[in-house]
Design an enzyme around this catalytic site. Structure first.
Site, PDB file in Angstrom:
ATOM      1  N   HIS A   4     -30.188 108.793  18.512  1.00 48.06           N
ATOM      2  CA  HIS A   4     -29.838 108.959  19.919  1.00 48.06           C
ATOM      3  C   HIS A   4     -28.677 109.954  19.934  1.00 48.06           C
ATOM      4  O   HIS A   4     -27.591 109.639  19.441  1.00 48.06           O
ATOM      5  CB  HIS A   4     -29.447 107.622  20.546  1.00 48.06           C
ATOM      6  N   GLU A  53     -25.062 109.100  20.698  1.00 49.95           N
ATOM      7  CA  GLU A  53     -24.391 108.022  19.949  1.00 49.95           C
ATOM      8  C   GLU A  53     -23.888 108.641  18.651  1.00 49.95           C
ATOM      9  O   GLU A  53     -24.647 108.871  17.715  1.00 49.95           O
ATOM     10  CB  GLU A  53     -25.369 106.862  19.720  1.00 49.95           C
ATOM     11  N   HIS A  97     -26.267 103.457  15.281  1.00 51.02           N
ATOM     12  CA  HIS A  97     -26.251 103.692  16.730  1.00 51.02           C
ATOM     13  C   HIS A  97     -24.877 103.381  17.322  1.00 51.02           C
ATOM     14  O   HIS A  97     -23.958 102.984  16.594  1.00 51.02           O
ATOM     15  CB  HIS A  97     -27.288 102.793  17.422  1.00 51.02           C
ATOM     16  N   GLU A 103     -25.125  98.888  15.385  1.00 52.91           N
ATOM     17  CA  GLU A 103     -24.464  99.380  16.597  1.00 52.91           C
ATOM     18  C   GLU A 103     -22.978  99.358  16.288  1.00 52.91           C
ATOM     19  O   GLU A 103     -22.389  98.300  16.086  1.00 52.91           O
ATOM     20  CB  GLU A 103     -24.780  98.457  17.778  1.00 52.91           C
TER      21      GLU A 103
HETATM   22 ZN   LIG Z   1     -29.112 104.029  20.031  1.00 55.29          ZN
END
Ligand SMILES: [Zn+2]
Ligand SMILES: *[C@@H]1O[C@H](CO)[C@@H](O)[C@H](O)[C@H]1NC(C)=O
Ligand SMILES: *[C@@H]1O[C@H](CO)[C@@H](O)[C@H](O)[C@H]1NC(C)=O
Ligand SMILES: *[C@@H]1O[C@H](CO)[C@@H](O)[C@H](O)[C@H]1NC(C)=O
Ligand SMILES: *[C@@H]1O[C@H](CO)[C@@H](O)[C@H](O)[C@H]1NC(C)=O
Ligand SMILES: *[C@@H]1O[C@H](CO)[C@@H](O)[C@H](O)[C@H]1NC(C)=O
Ligand SMILES: *[C@@H]1O[C@H](CO)[C@@H](O)[C@H](O)[C@H]1NC(C)=O
Length: 443
Positions: free
Chosen positions: A86, A89, A193, A284
């Site tokens: 992404h 990110e 992420h 994350e």
């Molecule tokens: Zn992501």
């Protein structure tokens, strides 16, 4: 656990020697320049290659580190980190550059790093979506269009899905990663992420066969995945506290099953596990997706020990080779631990090698050359992760002298078929085993 492991790595953590990598965002040209500098400065420890190009033609760089960086060696497991799929990110992209810097500058200085690189081949892809990163102009904590690739596709919804026909047009970035996964025998991986603080593990999608009716999509290796996710969260400065990013969303011990958090189709981690024979978790790492550069140093400090300890887990379980009566490797033999069948059975690679990540315990390993009878071996796996090698066990098929044909797993939604079979009241062995596990162990 966190303090003890922290001390081990911390004690040997010497100051980087290289013209220190700075803590700021590195755009495409600077990122390439850094990787090329590392490659030039450490030619016997690193290998740099591009696995493809983005929609706008940017290279998808992978730096490989290890004692034999250019090629696979029998018995040495392959590990990967992928960040920035992404594009907005961004923390993972930068901390992977610092991880590279840390690994190369501590080789032959820090014993942990030295043994890690001597016994593991580590592939690092700082960005899977360079176009999305360049399209995100300024740091911003919240969602932006840079999340997507240049065609507006979310790459973490763009892989074939095991549970439903997600009908996506595979993007060049996704295709490159799929080819890369097919090309290497990856055993363990993580995908970095931002936007939350949690370690999330497979499955991201599910159906009644995997337990979705109970809000948790359980793989046959759930125990291993929980261990992997906790290895990261408890070695991270604060993820294990589970407070997440606001008080509405908490994650006990800093981990979650992907499906329990929210269901998604076409994700990369399920693809790795089902079709790539590679255990992948999703990390994350920052509440703010694209934080100001002056926070990058703290992000690196908070994640450094966790990044290293996670790589070590590639040495969990058991590994070995399957050979025929002449000692030649048998590719495509099925090797699995009894009671945890994969929906696409895990098979030996072209060198006849298998790698199974398993927690300490007693297991029956079943090696099967299709068309011949199976060999079963009871093994006791001990906690030897600090040994930088899984338990080694080779299977020799004295009656076999043929190379088996490749048998690829279908690309159709595999679990959907299981569910249909289940509804029709004709459970296959897979369903029976999965459902038994669900009934016994489900929380
Ligand atoms: Zn992501
Ligand atoms: C790592 O490999 C190098 C090169 O083969 C060798 O000289 C060194 O002794 C090894 N170090 C450890 C700790 O295994
Ligand atoms: C898949 O998507 C294409 C293009 O969006 C569409 O034409 C087709 O009907 C879809 N197929 C299925 C099975 O949903
Ligand atoms: C696949 O492996 C071969 C041989 O190691 C290598 O030359 C090639 O670049 C690899 N391709 C990808 C996409 O990783
Ligand atoms: C061993 O694995 C093969 C292939 O998956 C399977 O057909 C066979 O039933 C297994 N044997 C046992 C005893 O579990
Ligand atoms: C192995 O032991 C270490 C240290 O005692 C512990 O932190 C780790 O979680 C154990 N690993 C497994 C897979 O049980
Ligand atoms: C660690 O590796 C050494 C040498 O490969 C082996 O002798 C020893 O038994 C291993 N220890 C464990 C706990 O597996």
């Amino acid at each position: 656990m966190r303090a003890a492991l922290g001390d081990v790595v911390g004690a040997f953590c010497l100051v980087s020697l290289a013209a220190a990598l700075d803590f700021r965002y590195h755009h495409t040209e600077e990122l390439e320049a850094f990787l090329k500098e590392v490659r030039a400065a450490y030619p016997s420890l690193t290998h740099l290659h591009s696995i493809g190009r983005s929609v706008e033609g940017r290279d998808l760089w992978v730096l490989v580190l290890g004692r034999f960086p250019t090629h696979h060696k029998i018995g040495i497991p392959e590990f990967k980190y992928v960040a920035n799929m992404h594009g907005d990110e961004t923390v993972g992209r930068e901390i992977l550059l610092h991880l590279i810097d840390f690994l190369v500058t501590n080789y032959r200085r820090d014993p942990v790093v030295t043994r890690l690189l001597n016994n593991t081949r580590i592939h690092i892809m700082p960005t899977m979506n360079p176009d999305g990163f360049e399209a995100t102009k300024v740091p911003d904590c919240y969602y932006s269009h840079g999340r997507y690739n240049k065609n507006g596709e979310d790459l973490n919804r763009n892989f074939p899905d095991a549970f439903e026909n997600n009908n996506v047009t595979i993007q060049p970035e996704t295709r490159a990663v799929m080819n890369w996964i097919k090309n290497e025998t990856f055993v363990l991986s993580a995908n970095l992420h931002g936007g939350a603080l949690v370690a999330s593990y497979t499955f991201d999608n599910g159906n009644s066969v995997t337990g979705s009716l109970k809000g948790y999509s359980r793989s046959p290796d759930d125990d291993v995945f929980i261990h992997l996710a906790k290895t990261y969260s408890f070695n991270h400065a604060s993820m294990y506290r589970g407070t997440g990013c606001d008080n509405r969303q908490t994650f006990p011990e800093g981990i979650t099953n992907g499906y329990s958090w929210y269901q998604l189709e076409g994700g990369m981690q399920d693809y790795n596990y089902v079709w790539g024979q590679c255990f992948e978790i999703t990390l994350e790492l920052s509440c703010c997706k694209y934080p100001p550069a002056d926070q990058l140093e703290k992000f690196w400090r908070d994640n450094k020990v966790a990044l290293i300890e996670y790589i070590k887990q590639v040495h969990l379980g058991i590994k070995g080779q399957v050979t025929d009566k002449n000692g030649n490797p048998i590719p495509n033999a099925i090797v699995e631990a009894k009671g945890r069948p994969h929906i696409c059975p895990y098979r030996t690679n072209e060198h006849g090698e298998y790698f199974l990540l398993l927690l300490p315990g007693i297991y029956v390993i079943n090696a099967t050359v299709p068309g011949f009878k199976s060999m079963l071996k009871t093994v006791e796996i001990t906690n030897n992760t600090d040994n930088f090698s899984a338990l080694k066990y080779d299977f020799s098929f004295s009656e076999v002298s043929v190379r088996t044909r490749a048998s690829s797993c279908p690309k159709t939604p595999l679990y959907q078929e299981l569910e249909h079979a289940s509804a029709a009241g004709k459970p296959t062995l897979h369903i029976f085993v999965l459902m038994t596990i669900m009934l016994v162990i489900f929380k």
